[in-house]
Enzyme design. Sequence first.
Site, mmCIF file in Angstrom:
data_model
loop_
_atom_site.group_PDB
_atom_site.id
_atom_site.type_symbol
_atom_site.label_atom_id
_atom_site.label_comp_id
_atom_site.label_asym_id
_atom_site.label_seq_id
_atom_site.Cartn_x
_atom_site.Cartn_y
_atom_site.Cartn_z
ATOM 1 N N GLU A 46 0.847 -1.199 0.000
ATOM 2 C CA GLU A 46 0.000 0.000 0.000
ATOM 3 C C GLU A 46 0.879 1.245 0.000
ATOM 4 O O GLU A 46 1.927 1.274 0.645
ATOM 5 C CB GLU A 46 -0.894 -0.016 1.246
ATOM 6 C CG GLU A 46 -1.811 1.169 1.397
ATOM 7 C CD GLU A 46 -2.748 1.031 2.599
ATOM 8 O OE1 GLU A 46 -3.268 2.062 3.065
ATOM 9 O OE2 GLU A 46 -2.952 -0.108 3.078
ATOM 10 N N GLU A 49 -2.722 10.673 2.834
ATOM 11 C CA GLU A 49 -3.828 10.730 3.791
ATOM 12 C C GLU A 49 -3.935 12.119 4.418
ATOM 13 O O GLU A 49 -2.924 12.700 4.825
ATOM 14 C CB GLU A 49 -3.627 9.695 4.903
ATOM 15 C CG GLU A 49 -3.613 8.261 4.397
ATOM 16 C CD GLU A 49 -3.253 7.261 5.477
ATOM 17 O OE1 GLU A 49 -4.010 6.285 5.660
ATOM 18 O OE2 GLU A 49 -2.212 7.456 6.146
#
Length: 254
Positions: free
Chosen positions: A145, A149
């Site tokens: 991943e 964010e």
Amino acid sequence: MGPKEAGRENMNQEVRNVKKKWWIALCSSLLLLTSLAITAKGATVFWEPMTYYNSQTWEMANGYSNGNMFNCTWRANNATFTNDGKLRLALTSPSYNKFDCAEYRSKFTAGYGLYEVNMKPAKNVGIVSSFFTYTGPTDGTPWDEIDIEFLGKDTTKVQFNYFTNGVGGNEKVIDLGFDASQSYHTYAFDWQPDSITWYVDGVAKHRATKNIPKTPGKIMMNIWNGTGVDSWLGSYNGANPLYAYYDWVRYTSN
């Protein structure tokens, strides 16, 4: 108006209707073409404006929760499109102390290359708005991943992170110099076999070179509220509805 004039007007109206239908069909075809992968100088380029739901390319998570720190259920109807052509992901509350959230993801996987998004995150304590690549056990692969964010408690900052075969702990928080929730900006990461470099509006902000992920993943966007992670996100106060907006997404392969 006489019979001849009325007939002529009806015919003109039919012509206008045909032209209108033709124009709508043409515009729809052009929008579909913008989402197709094209090859330029050996690189595959995927670019799509977030103006409508292209079910050939994207899917919406629906009817389940990731559990653990995710305090909401993914709902397809929480991913909508605004009149000015933006994808809007919503965090809502259908009833007391229950929350619905949204996740939008590609049907295809992508590997090394440049990933870009033009977006505006939601602002509120206890939530996350994101853009990332992901693959994991549900796909029959290792958990790899790469994240961009926004922690809603302070949208003057952005957090970069990545996981390689489930190993994380690579968080890096960057001061933006502006409030990301107030206007659209372009965020990106360039994923290479030996490095990941993150960008804000074309300016490199952070580079990682250790234990870089290698498994191709889906391109994903979501908004969600946390639970049990107050030290990271802050305590969610139940405020809703909250929205994250996405203007366009682009992927350019090596």
